[in-house]
Design a protein around this motif. Structure first.
Motif, PDB file in Angstrom:
ATOM      1  N   VAL B 389       0.786  -1.336  -0.161  1.00 48.63           N
ATOM      2  CA  VAL B 389      -0.122  -0.111   0.081  1.00 48.63           C
ATOM      3  C   VAL B 389       0.882   1.321  -0.126  1.00 48.63           C
ATOM      4  O   VAL B 389       0.258   2.293  -0.292  1.00 48.63           O
ATOM      5  CB  VAL B 389      -0.939  -0.119   1.208  1.00 48.63           C
ATOM      6  N   PRO B 393       1.170   4.748  -3.900  1.00 47.14           N
ATOM      7  CA  PRO B 393       1.393   6.212  -4.126  1.00 47.14           C
ATOM      8  C   PRO B 393       2.624   6.431  -4.597  1.00 47.14           C
ATOM      9  O   PRO B 393       3.190   7.519  -5.447  1.00 47.14           O
ATOM     10  CB  PRO B 393       1.052   6.629  -2.900  1.00 47.14           C
ATOM     11  N   LEU B 396       3.177   5.775  -8.204  1.00 51.89           N
ATOM     12  CA  LEU B 396       2.259   6.930  -8.887  1.00 51.89           C
ATOM     13  C   LEU B 396       3.078   8.195  -9.109  1.00 51.89           C
ATOM     14  O   LEU B 396       2.978   8.688 -10.116  1.00 51.89           O
ATOM     15  CB  LEU B 396       0.894   7.102  -8.082  1.00 51.89           C
TER      16      LEU B 396
ATOM     17  N   THR C  75      -8.511   4.030  -5.533  1.00 54.88           N
ATOM     18  CA  THR C  75      -7.154   4.102  -6.120  1.00 54.88           C
ATOM     19  C   THR C  75      -7.196   5.020  -7.393  1.00 54.88           C
ATOM     20  O   THR C  75      -6.310   5.954  -7.312  1.00 54.88           O
ATOM     21  CB  THR C  75      -6.251   2.802  -6.560  1.00 54.88           C
ATOM     22  N   ALA C  79      -5.688   8.710  -7.614  1.00 53.54           N
ATOM     23  CA  ALA C  79      -4.875   9.121  -8.770  1.00 53.54           C
ATOM     24  C   ALA C  79      -5.356  10.336  -9.521  1.00 53.54           C
ATOM     25  O   ALA C  79      -4.434  11.208  -9.780  1.00 53.54           O
ATOM     26  CB  ALA C  79      -4.494   7.768  -9.632  1.00 53.54           C
ATOM     27  N   TYR C  82      -4.906  13.347  -7.369  1.00 59.03           N
ATOM     28  CA  TYR C  82      -3.601  13.767  -7.561  1.00 59.03           C
ATOM     29  C   TYR C  82      -3.136  14.782  -8.607  1.00 59.03           C
ATOM     30  O   TYR C  82      -2.280  15.607  -8.617  1.00 59.03           O
ATOM     31  CB  TYR C  82      -2.776  12.638  -7.371  1.00 59.03           C
ATOM     32  N   SER C  95       2.409  15.626  -4.171  1.00 58.10           N
ATOM     33  CA  SER C  95       3.007  14.200  -4.171  1.00 58.10           C
ATOM     34  C   SER C  95       2.847  13.748  -2.665  1.00 58.10           C
ATOM     35  O   SER C  95       2.705  12.589  -2.236  1.00 58.10           O
ATOM     36  CB  SER C  95       4.574  14.394  -4.632  1.00 58.10           C
ATOM     37  N   VAL C  98      -0.252  12.443  -1.567  1.00 57.34           N
ATOM     38  CA  VAL C  98      -0.955  11.456  -2.117  1.00 57.34           C
ATOM     39  C   VAL C  98       0.002  10.179  -1.375  1.00 57.34           C
ATOM     40  O   VAL C  98      -0.699   9.288  -1.131  1.00 57.34           O
ATOM     41  CB  VAL C  98      -0.695  11.417  -3.663  1.00 57.34           C
ATOM     42  N   VAL C  99       1.156  10.456  -0.995  1.00 57.42           N
ATOM     43  CA  VAL C  99       1.747   9.343  -0.474  1.00 57.42           C
ATOM     44  C   VAL C  99       1.329   9.170   0.998  1.00 57.42           C
ATOM     45  O   VAL C  99       1.624   7.907   1.548  1.00 57.42           O
ATOM     46  CB  VAL C  99       3.296   9.724  -0.309  1.00 57.42           C
ATOM     47  N   VAL C 102      -3.125   7.753   0.299  1.00 55.57           N
ATOM     48  CA  VAL C 102      -3.418   6.639  -0.202  1.00 55.57           C
ATOM     49  C   VAL C 102      -3.324   5.183   0.632  1.00 55.57           C
ATOM     50  O   VAL C 102      -4.165   4.547   0.769  1.00 55.57           O
ATOM     51  CB  VAL C 102      -2.604   6.474  -1.611  1.00 55.57           C
ATOM     52  N   PRO C 103      -2.094   4.979   1.423  1.00 56.94           N
ATOM     53  CA  PRO C 103      -2.057   4.127   2.153  1.00 56.94           C
ATOM     54  C   PRO C 103      -3.004   4.148   3.425  1.00 56.94           C
ATOM     55  O   PRO C 103      -3.785   3.028   3.799  1.00 56.94           O
ATOM     56  CB  PRO C 103      -0.705   4.167   2.850  1.00 56.94           C
ATOM     57  N   LEU C 106      -6.252   3.027   2.265  1.00 59.61           N
ATOM     58  CA  LEU C 106      -6.100   1.471   1.957  1.00 59.61           C
ATOM     59  C   LEU C 106      -5.994   0.847   3.119  1.00 59.61           C
ATOM     60  O   LEU C 106      -5.929  -0.648   3.289  1.00 59.61           O
ATOM     61  CB  LEU C 106      -5.000   1.098   0.817  1.00 59.61           C
ATOM     62  N   PHE C 108      -3.619   1.409   6.027  1.00 59.47           N
ATOM     63  CA  PHE C 108      -2.368   1.151   6.642  1.00 59.47           C
ATOM     64  C   PHE C 108      -2.389   2.194   7.846  1.00 59.47           C
ATOM     65  O   PHE C 108      -2.870   3.249   7.689  1.00 59.47           O
ATOM     66  CB  PHE C 108      -1.355   1.850   5.648  1.00 59.47           C
ATOM     67  N   TYR C 113       5.628   5.308  10.620  1.00 57.25           N
ATOM     68  CA  TYR C 113       6.367   4.589   9.387  1.00 57.25           C
ATOM     69  C   TYR C 113       5.811   5.130   8.121  1.00 57.25           C
ATOM     70  O   TYR C 113       6.858   5.625   7.262  1.00 57.25           O
ATOM     71  CB  TYR C 113       5.700   3.066   9.283  1.00 57.25           C
ATOM     72  N   SER C 114       4.447   5.699   7.801  1.00 56.38           N
ATOM     73  CA  SER C 114       4.106   6.413   6.982  1.00 56.38           C
ATOM     74  C   SER C 114       4.632   7.587   6.540  1.00 56.38           C
ATOM     75  O   SER C 114       5.384   7.897   5.532  1.00 56.38           O
ATOM     76  CB  SER C 114       2.744   6.417   6.826  1.00 56.38           C
ATOM     77  N   SER C 117       8.529   7.217   5.619  1.00 54.08           N
ATOM     78  CA  SER C 117       8.976   6.709   4.561  1.00 54.08           C
ATOM     79  C   SER C 117       8.582   7.867   3.403  1.00 54.08           C
ATOM     80  O   SER C 117       9.361   7.959   2.227  1.00 54.08           O
ATOM     81  CB  SER C 117       8.336   5.331   4.105  1.00 54.08           C
ATOM     82  N   THR C 118       7.394   8.767   3.656  1.00 53.85           N
ATOM     83  CA  THR C 118       7.163   9.664   2.846  1.00 53.85           C
ATOM     84  C   THR C 118       8.314  10.808   2.617  1.00 53.85           C
ATOM     85  O   THR C 118       8.490  11.207   1.527  1.00 53.85           O
ATOM     86  CB  THR C 118       5.867  10.292   3.051  1.00 53.85           C
ATOM     87  N   PHE C 121      11.181   9.373   0.821  1.00 54.42           N
ATOM     88  CA  PHE C 121      10.927   9.251  -0.579  1.00 54.42           C
ATOM     89  C   PHE C 121      11.017  10.592  -1.120  1.00 54.42           C
ATOM     90  O   PHE C 121      11.505  10.670  -2.288  1.00 54.42           O
ATOM     91  CB  PHE C 121       9.466   8.594  -0.882  1.00 54.42           C
TER      92      PHE C 121
END
Lengths: 315, 498, 145
Positions: B389, B393, B396, C75, C79, C82, C95, C98-99, C102-103, C106, C108, C113-114, C117-118, C121
């Protein structure tokens, strides 16, 4: 309130931009694919210009439509001086004749022309003519017999050739290719009779004797091609069409910024390193700025309009 | 002898070596990220090297070019997202292998195949290049038309279970290929008055949408919130047994020859080399039905094919001054900026430099084994440990940035999105996607060459068949189409006889 | 939807696209019109064939278009949102959003963690595209002057 604050912040940011231009990176749009003649000329110039202006230059290639796609996309940019267009003459003076473009030659702020070169017409060594005059006579005597490769339908190269042909009543079959490299390949393989395109790709083959260049589309002859006649010597001096390159901005640019840029361009184009680089491509520097540049663009546009109309290519 | 030491002395200097190694690693990453492509990377990075010596620039080009052709295979195998158009054929068998838990084996085979293809191509560039270059001049518009047809014939391997739908997809691809300004008449076709459509649909934009969006949606549907553990990945060094390597040798040979043959023709393009190699491997196989279900031969053919066209595509550029693709044009542009005149005299006047570049093409192919096999593959495998998950993104965003920087316009993002949504549905109802891309690649080439040929022959179509060379390629195309049919008939007859 | 219905619809769409293209291309002058007209006819013909085949002997069994319709729709919708936001909020802000979102949508549920990692990234993307490659990316509307 918030809106006001943002406006004030933007103004605060924008005002000194004109005082100390340039203060951030400039983006240059090239309406041609990476690796081509316009692209290499502009990129080399950009490296010198970066030093001169003391800012970095980012390059965006937007190819397609004979240059009109990139130019149209560029037209929407704001005239801040941070968006420039480095193009050759065709998208500005030729393409609007044969396509319905959203722009006209006067849709831009002219900054400076940079360099120029002629197109050439070459044949293989067995061709029954050895001079420019004999070449045109042979073509005139055999209407529809010879094929010539060019850079694309309605491109400046084709119009440059047709301009000469029309004044002599010549009929030759135009075979459009994707660019000078492809034309050269088909000329060397004997698939077309005449090479029509820029000088630089065919130059090495005149040295090996595989190509005989008999005509250039400039009024004066070109030093690198001694056998090729200039149009003046054939009494066609008025039919000159050159391949030339320029830097433009969006319409409505600040006069001080234009002055800064054209001075910087004048200096970098005439830099010995750049002149030497141009020479390897058979080009010479020619900086024209301001009103003279506007007149040059408009004059060429009007002359080619007549040719396009006679060929039935006009929109 | 003096020449060889001059060449090697130039190549094994500090600058060029750093450039080659750095660029090979970079190339693998560029290839692996959908949307980023070697053309863009080289165009952006070359100007940075103008002030350095030419072999640094050329080493960088060689590294990015060779590295990226392998890099495209990594997401093709792990996620079924081809990193470059040339890696589409790699997904056919690479992804099924990964699903069977053989990802490591598939990556290793892809890595070796890429390196071997690249080396074979570099050797061709060094030895028979000048002779072959002259031969390509005999290929006129009529011959190019038949080469496009030859490529279209490989559609046979992509149509999948439903031939009618496969052909329909191919016809749609050809139709999409006509969008834009017609090069031969200047007429704007299917542009609906939109200027950005004049340049046609961008292959990379369509590819990213068509191939990357459907897997992203599938990832979201699976909704994996844990991520794979290291042991699930099974990416520990696998040994590919010697017997299997021997079995791949004929495929490598065949694919290398095909890649070199396609690469050397200016304008024919490397994207079709992988398809043609894959097609040839399937035709030659004893078990053609195992292709598409995870046959290592398929991965080897595709990856060897797409790398073996690299160095060969430089042959016309370096020997004739005719760039066969955009990367070759960029190389010629860089040579010009360094004051060298491309053309038939280039090698005689600058043997150290041109020879050095040839050696760099060879060395960077070998570097794939080092950087691709060990470092890059392992780093990319870590990506799979992220929860699905989170990947959704991120992929994307990478798709969007990669597509945006091609032309710098937002509308391309929507083209990508539309292509992706359509691709997702089409695939679910058994319409294969590869023929669409193949049509998009080959359609313009086929149409333009046939019309040019007819202009030259003043409208006489017999010219397309009667020039000796065009007849040969036409017959070869016919053979390519008939061969699997004949083979199928033979195979059917045999059990009956028993 | 059954397999038969899907194929009828698919064939119908292709037939419509093909014939529209053929009709448009018929107006293009000379050789530039012949090829796309012919292609349009081929697409339309094959589309019609798919539809007719499905009418005559299409399987009536169901064929799933999506494995998990809510998630697939979510999704696709996010998208699209976005892409709408990129030119408004600018590339980086849209960006990052959306990162993170979205999780979350879904299912998460590990915010730290989210977020980490965002951050990592987006940082890598910024380093590659804005620092190394110097590529201009869409800026927020309030900053584009």
């Amino acid at each position: 309130m918030k809106h006001l604050a943002i406006t004030a912040a933007v103004l605060a940011l924008a005002t000194p931009a004109f005082a100390e231009y340039p203060e951030r990176a400039i983006e240059v749009t090239i309406p041609a694919p990476a690796g081509g003649g316009t692209d290499t000329s502009a990129r080399k110039l950009a490296t010198l210009l970066e030093e001169e202006l003391g800012t970095s230059i980012a390059i965006l290639n937007v190819a397609g439509g004979g240059g009109s796609v990139g130019v149209t996309q560029f037209m929407l940019q704001k005239p801040t001086g941070y968006s420039l267009l480095a193009t050759w003459n065709s998208p500005i003076t030729t393409v609007p004749q044969v396509q319905q473009t959203a722009y006209q030659p006067d849709s831009f702020t002219p900054i400076a022309s940079t360099s120029e070169t002629a197109y050439t017409l070459c044949v293989n060594p067995d061709f029954p003519a050895d001079t420019g005059e004999a070449f045109l006579e042979e073509l005139a005597a055999n209407p529809g017999k010879y094929t010539y490769g060019n850079d694309g339908i309605g491109g400046t190269m084709q119009l440059a050739a047709e301009r000469i042909f029309q004044s002599r009543g010549i009929e030759a079959v135009a075979i459009p290719f994707g660019g000078a490299g492809e034309t050269l390949q088909n000329f060397l393989g004997g698939h077309v009779d005449i090479y029509g395109g820029s000088i630089s790709p065919v130059l090495p083959y005149t040295e090996t004797g595989e190509a005989k260049c008999l005509l250039v589309t400039s009024a004066a002859p070109v030093k690198a091609l001694p056998q090729a006649a200039g149009l003046e010597s054939l009494g066609l001096g008025d039919e000159e069409t050159l391949l030339w390159r320029m830097v433009l901005g969006p319409a409505g640019m600040d006069a001080d910024v234009v002055a800064t840029l054209s001075a910087a361009l004048e200096k970098t184009v005439n830099d010995p390193a750049y002149v030497e680089f141009l020479a390897t491509k058979g080009e010479i520097p020619n900086v024209v700025t301001g009103a003279a540049l506007t007149a040059r663009v408009q004059g060429e546009y009007d002359a080619l309009a007549k040719v396009a109309k006679a060929l039935g290519l006009s929109q | 002898m003096g020449l060889i030491s001059e060449i090697l002395g130039g190549v094994f200097a500090a600058g060029p070596i750093v450039a080659m190694i750095g660029a090979s690693i970079l190339g693998v990453f560029i290839g692996a990220l959908p949307g980023l492509n070697p053309v863009m990377a080289i165009a952006l990075l070359l100007p940075l090297t103008y002030s350095m010596e030419p072999l640094v620039a050329l080493g960088m080009v060689a590294g990015i070019y060779n590295g990226s052709m392998y890099g495209g295979a990594i997401p093709a195998i792990l996620l079924r997202i081809p990193g470059t158009p040339a890696a589409i054929a790699t997904t056919f068998d690479g992804y099924p292998m990964a699903q069977k838990g053989e990802a490591a084996r598939a990556l290793k085979i892809a890595c070796w195949s890429s390196a071997i293809g690249g080396v074979a191509s570099a050797i061709a560039l060094m030895t028979i290049g000048p002779i072959l270059a002259r031969a390509t001049l005999y290929f006129g518009p009529a011959e190019y038309f038949w080469i496009a047809m030859f490529g279209m014939a490989s559609i046979g391997v992509m149509v999948g279970s439903d031939a009618v739908k496969g052909l329909m997809a191919a016809a749609l691809g050809l139709l999409l290929g006509t969008v834009g300004l017609d090069q031969l008449s200047g007429v704007a076709r299917f542009t609906f008055g939109e200027v950005w459509l004049l340049s046609g649909l961008d292959l990379i934009v369509i590819l990213v949408g068509l191939y990357a969006l459907p897997p992203v949606i599938s990832l979201a549907e699976a909704s994996d919130i844990k991520g794979l553990s290291a042991s699930d990945l099974k990416l520990e060094a696998v040994k590919v047994p010697w017997s299997e390597v021997r079995g791949l040798v004929p495929t490598w040979l065949r694919s290398s020859l095909i890649g070199i043959g396609v690469g050397i023709l200016p304008g024919a393009g490397g994207n079709i080399a992988a398809f043609l190699s894959y097609n040839a491997a399937k035709s030659a196989s004893d078990q053609p039905e195992s292709f598409g279900t995870g046959n290592p031969q398929g991965v080897a053919a595709a990856e060897c094919g797409n790398n073996s066209d690299n160095a060969a595509s430089m042959i016309p550029a370096l020997t004739l001054g005719i760039p066969g693709n955009v990367i070759a044009a960029l190389v010629l542009g860089a040579l010009l900026i360094h004051g060298l005149q491309p053309g038939p005299q280039l090698f005689h006047q600058n043997p150290g430099l041109v020879g050095g570049f040839m050696v760099q093409m060879l060395l960077t192919s070998l570097l794939i084994l080092a950087v691709g096999g060990a470092a890059a593959t392992r780093i990319f495998a870590q990506v799979q440990r992220l929860p699905g998950v989170l990947l959704v993104p991120m992929i994307l965003v990478l798709m969007a940035v990669g597509v945006y920087v091609i032309n710098g316009r937002v509308i391309d993002l929507w083209v990508m999105f539309a292509a992706g949504a359509a691709g997702y549905i089409l695939e679910k109802i058994n319409v294969p996607l590869a023929p669409i891309v193949l049509g998009l690649i080959l359609g313009p080439m086929a149409e333009q060459s046939v019309r040019r040929a007819l202009l030259i022959s003043r409208g006489d179509p017999t010219e397309l068949f009667t020039r000796p060379l065009s007849a040969v390629i036409a017959l070869a195309t016919l053979g390519l189409v008939l061969w699997p049919i004949l083979k199928g008939l033979k195979a059917r007859r045999r059990p009956q006889a028993q | 939807m059954t397999e038969r219905r899907q194929d009828i619809l698919l064939g119908g769409v292709f037939a419509a696209v093909g014939s529209t293209a053929a009709l448009m291309a018929a107006d293009y002058p000379g050789a530039s019109g012949i090829y796309p007209t012919a292609l349009g006819c081929v697409v339309a013909g094959l589309g019609a064939l798919v539809a007719i085949r499905a009418v005559l002997r299409g399987a009536d069994g169901p064929r799933a278009l999506v494995e998990n319709a809510p998630r697939a729709a979510l999704t696709l919708g996010l998208a699209a949102l976005y892409l709408v936001l990129v030119p408004v909020l600018g590339f980086y802000l849209a960006s990052a959003l959306v990162v993170v979102v979205v999780p979350l949508c879904l299912g998460f549920r590990r915010p730290l963690y989210s977020l980490v990692s965002t951050g990592v990234f987006i940082g890598i993307v910024w380093l590659v595209f804005s620092v190394v490659l110097e590529k201009p990316l869409p800026a927020p509307v309030w900053l584009s002057y």
